[in-house]
Scaffold this active site. Structure first.
Site, short mmCIF file in Angstrom:
data_model
loop_
_atom_site.label_atom_id
_atom_site.label_comp_id
_atom_site.label_asym_id
_atom_site.label_seq_id
_atom_site.Cartn_x
_atom_site.Cartn_y
_atom_site.Cartn_z
N HIS A 1 -9.41 1.44 3.69
CA HIS A 1 -8.53 2.56 4.09
C HIS A 1 -8.85 3.79 3.26
O HIS A 1 -8.90 3.72 2.04
CB HIS A 1 -7.06 2.18 3.91
CG HIS A 1 -6.51 1.42 5.07
ND1 HIS A 1 -5.20 1.51 5.48
CD2 HIS A 1 -7.10 0.56 5.92
CE1 HIS A 1 -5.02 0.73 6.53
NE2 HIS A 1 -6.15 0.14 6.81
N TYR B 1 4.18 5.84 4.69
CA TYR B 1 5.30 5.82 3.73
C TYR B 1 6.29 6.88 4.23
O TYR B 1 5.95 8.07 4.25
CB TYR B 1 4.82 6.19 2.33
CG TYR B 1 4.02 5.10 1.64
CD1 TYR B 1 2.68 4.88 1.94
CD2 TYR B 1 4.61 4.29 0.67
CE1 TYR B 1 1.95 3.88 1.30
CE2 TYR B 1 3.88 3.29 0.02
CZ TYR B 1 2.55 3.09 0.34
OH TYR B 1 1.83 2.10 -0.30
N PRO C 1 7.22 -2.33 -5.70
CA PRO C 1 6.00 -2.40 -4.90
C PRO C 1 5.57 -1.09 -4.23
O PRO C 1 4.50 -1.03 -3.64
CB PRO C 1 6.32 -3.46 -3.84
CG PRO C 1 7.79 -3.54 -3.79
CD PRO C 1 8.31 -3.13 -5.12
N LYS D 1 0.81 -1.51 -6.89
CA LYS D 1 0.06 -1.64 -8.15
C LYS D 1 0.05 -3.04 -8.78
O LYS D 1 -0.81 -3.34 -9.61
CB LYS D 1 0.65 -0.68 -9.19
CG LYS D 1 0.27 0.76 -8.96
CD LYS D 1 -1.15 1.02 -9.43
CE LYS D 1 -1.76 2.25 -8.80
NZ LYS D 1 -2.66 2.01 -7.71
N TYR E 1 -3.02 6.26 -6.74
CA TYR E 1 -2.94 5.22 -5.70
C TYR E 1 -4.24 4.40 -5.64
O TYR E 1 -4.20 3.17 -5.56
CB TYR E 1 -2.64 5.85 -4.34
CG TYR E 1 -2.16 4.85 -3.30
CD1 TYR E 1 -0.81 4.68 -3.04
CD2 TYR E 1 -3.07 4.07 -2.58
CE1 TYR E 1 -0.36 3.75 -2.10
CE2 TYR E 1 -2.64 3.14 -1.65
CZ TYR E 1 -1.29 3.00 -1.41
OH TYR E 1 -0.85 2.08 -0.49
P1 RFL Z 1 2.21 -14.40 -9.82
O1 RFL Z 1 1.53 -14.13 -8.53
O2 RFL Z 1 3.68 -14.36 -9.87
O3 RFL Z 1 1.68 -15.83 -10.30
C1 RFL Z 1 2.27 -16.52 -11.39
C2 RFL Z 1 2.00 -17.99 -11.20
O4 RFL Z 1 2.49 -18.70 -12.33
C3 RFL Z 1 3.14 -19.87 -11.87
N1 RFL Z 1 4.09 -20.30 -12.93
C4 RFL Z 1 3.87 -21.35 -13.75
N2 RFL Z 1 2.85 -22.23 -13.83
C5 RFL Z 1 2.94 -23.21 -14.77
N3 RFL Z 1 3.99 -23.33 -15.61
C6 RFL Z 1 5.03 -22.47 -15.58
N4 RFL Z 1 6.05 -22.59 -16.42
C7 RFL Z 1 4.99 -21.42 -14.61
N5 RFL Z 1 5.85 -20.40 -14.28
C8 RFL Z 1 5.27 -19.73 -13.26
C9 RFL Z 1 3.80 -19.43 -10.58
O5 RFL Z 1 4.13 -20.53 -9.73
C10 RFL Z 1 2.73 -18.55 -9.98
O6 RFL Z 1 1.82 -19.28 -9.19
O7 RFL Z 1 1.68 -13.42 -10.98
P2 RFL Z 1 0.24 -12.73 -11.20
O8 RFL Z 1 -0.86 -13.73 -11.05
O9 RFL Z 1 0.38 -11.94 -12.42
O10 RFL Z 1 0.06 -11.75 -9.93
C11 RFL Z 1 0.91 -10.65 -9.77
C12 RFL Z 1 1.07 -10.32 -8.28
O11 RFL Z 1 1.43 -11.50 -7.58
C13 RFL Z 1 2.13 -9.23 -8.05
O12 RFL Z 1 2.04 -8.24 -9.05
C14 RFL Z 1 1.96 -8.54 -6.69
O13 RFL Z 1 2.20 -9.42 -5.64
C15 RFL Z 1 2.89 -7.33 -6.59
N6 RFL Z 1 2.84 -6.69 -5.27
C16 RFL Z 1 1.81 -5.83 -4.91
N7 RFL Z 1 0.82 -5.58 -5.77
C17 RFL Z 1 -0.23 -4.78 -5.39
O14 RFL Z 1 -1.13 -4.55 -6.20
N8 RFL Z 1 -0.33 -4.24 -4.13
C18 RFL Z 1 0.63 -4.45 -3.21
O15 RFL Z 1 0.48 -3.98 -2.07
C19 RFL Z 1 1.77 -5.25 -3.58
N9 RFL Z 1 2.73 -5.50 -2.70
C20 RFL Z 1 3.83 -6.97 -4.34
C21 RFL Z 1 3.74 -6.35 -3.05
C22 RFL Z 1 4.87 -7.84 -4.62
C23 RFL Z 1 5.83 -8.09 -3.68
N10 RFL Z 1 6.85 -8.97 -4.05
C24 RFL Z 1 7.11 -10.19 -3.42
C25 RFL Z 1 7.51 -8.76 -5.32
C26 RFL Z 1 4.67 -6.61 -2.08
C27 RFL Z 1 5.72 -7.46 -2.41
C28 RFL Z 1 6.70 -7.66 -1.32
C1 PHB Z 2 1.85 -4.52 1.76
O1 PHB Z 2 1.01 -4.40 2.68
O2 PHB Z 2 2.44 -5.60 1.54
C2 PHB Z 2 2.17 -3.36 0.91
C3 PHB Z 2 1.45 -2.19 1.06
C4 PHB Z 2 1.76 -1.08 0.28
C5 PHB Z 2 2.78 -1.17 -0.65
C6 PHB Z 2 3.51 -2.35 -0.81
C7 PHB Z 2 3.20 -3.45 -0.03
O3 PHB Z 2 3.08 -0.07 -1.39
#
Ligand code: RFL
Ligand code: PHB
Length: 396
Positions: A76, A205, A297, A301, A389
């Protein structure tokens, strides 16, 4: 197979941070064991991020984990801002000297990294929750975990907590040695996944009097959409038609614009929080990804910060392995925190500029609209958004 009793690096958590770190360590010839509390299906299905920055994609390519991303990911070159009935495109390459982002689901990155780890890497144990870590300030740490109903221990040179926001590894750092900086927000997101082609070819957005909305996608056939809702909202109070009507009302910029509606296959409410735990290292314990910091989110990031932390950390472990020098490891926390705080600010800025807080004054709304107008009319303001971004290069 009996799990190993000792390893060089114990990685706690098999989210994107833990899995990518394990892959990068494997490529540098460093032993590691990954312990994950949940089962494989759960980890692979967890719906989360969708946007990968250029530097995250570069790291995945270097790690040999990008073949599907290169086939299926959607590059994108911009996003659209909608506010006050206006539409404004931010052109990333033109404003950043050629940087762009990719739409590619976190679930797919995680599936590919798990497959690679199981095929080529060191042990990855699912359903192996870590209870505690001891010995952070000694020569050798011990990880205490449960697997197949038995209490086990793993000794290691270093432990990396990649165990997310609710993880346990950070508790190995004594309270006097860490500080936590946090901020909550008075709204949440209702997120849906729908079997419907995206309504537009870039992300939208939208600021609106009814609250924020975001139109994203997962593929040419699947839309991912979000609506600002009050904290504590029960998704059951949002039947499908209500969601589509509200998205249309908030995203609509002119009369003939239409959303593509389709079956909603997933619906959940996500609270928002900003948080940073400092420092990211205490003795032999290091923190990476959501275990150390989370962002709302809106700036996309979280996953990218997780990827940049472990890129820096893998380089530091490689230096230690190859030369015996701890120089990069000693700088790990400071190197990452600089980028983390920039991303914290950007995520806070996007969130507070685009959402309408409960009881928000007309003054505050005018400030938001003035800021959005500034971005739409000043190349400098637009470039500031585009640079943040698409992401800063991973140092040092
Ligand atoms: P995770 O993915 O939470 O993984 C942590 C893992 O640790 C396990 N765990 C354990 N394992 C063993 N022993 C324990 N005691 C444990 N406790 C926990 C868990 O089961 C899990 O598997 O962290 P990590 O790896 O640091 O990754 C971070 C990302 O997942 C997170 O920052 C992103 O998903 C945030 N986020 C977004 N980030 C972006 O860069 N671009 C995006 O577009 C974006 N969109 C989002 C998002 C997060 C969202 N939510 C659900 C908060 C959109 C959403 C809706
Ligand atoms: C997504 O596609 O899940 C998404 C995209 C942009 C954002 C947050 C989530 O800022």
């Amino acid at each position: 197979m009996t799990p190993p009793r000792h390893t060089q690096v114990a990685v706690v958590g098999a989210g994107p941070a833990g899995l990518l770190l394990a892959r990068l360590l494997h490529l540098s010839g460093i032993d590691c064991v990954v312990l994950e509390s949940r089962d494989r299906t759960y980890v692979e299905q967890r719906q989360r991020a969708g946007i990968l920055e250029q530097s995250t994609v570069d790291t995945l390519r270097r790690a040999g984990a990008a073949s599907r991303l290169d086939r299926e990911g959607l590059p994108h070159d911009g996003i659209e801002l909608r506010f006050a009935g206006r539409r404004h495109r931010i052109d990333f390459p033109a404003l950043t000297g050629g940087r762009r982002v990719w739409v590619h689901a976190q679930t797919e990155v995680v599936k590919d990294l798990i497959a690679l780890q199981l095929k080529e890497g060191g042990p990855l144990l699912f359903e192996a929750p870590v209870r505690s870590v001891t010995g952070a300030d000694t020569d050798r740490c011990t990880v205490h975990y449960t697997h197949e109903g038995r209490e086990r221990t793993l000794t290691c040179d270093y432990v990396v907590g990649c165990d997310g926001y609710h993880g346990v590894v950070r508790h190995a750092v004594p309270e006097h040695a860490r500080s936590v900086h946090e901020r909550g927000y008075p709204y949440s997101w209702l997120g849906i996944l729908a079997q419907a082609p995206p309504c537009y070819d870039e992300l939208i957005y939208a600021h609106s009097e009814r609250g924020f909305a975001l139109a994203s996608m997962r593929s040419p056939a699947v839309s991912r959409l979000y609506l600002q809702v009050p904290n504590g909202t029960d998704p059951a109070t949002w039947p499908d038609e209500r969601i589509w009507d509200e998205l249309e009302a908030r995203l609509g910029a002119d009369g003939d614009w239409r959303l593509n509606r389709g079956p909603i296959t997933q619906k959940s409410v996500l609270p928002m929080r900003s948080s940073v735990t400092e420092p990211l290292r205490y003795g032999r314990v290091l923190l990476a990804g959501d275990a150390a910091h989370i962002v709302p989110p809106t700036g996309a990031k979280g996953l990218n910060l997780a990827a940049s932390d472990v890129t820096v950390l893998a380089r530091a472990f490689a230096q230690l392995h190859e030369t015996g020098s701890t120089e990069l490891l000693d700088g790990y926390s400071d190197t990452c925190l600089r980028r983390v705080w920039r991303a914290e600010h950007f995520s806070y800025f996007m969130t507070t500029t685009l959402h309408t807080a409960p009881g928000q004054s007309s003054f505050d709304t005018r400030l938001q609209l003035s800021q959005l107008d500034r971005i739409a009319t000043s190349r400098h303001a637009a470039a500031e958004l585009a640079e943040n971004y698409t992401g800063l290069p991973t140092g040092p």
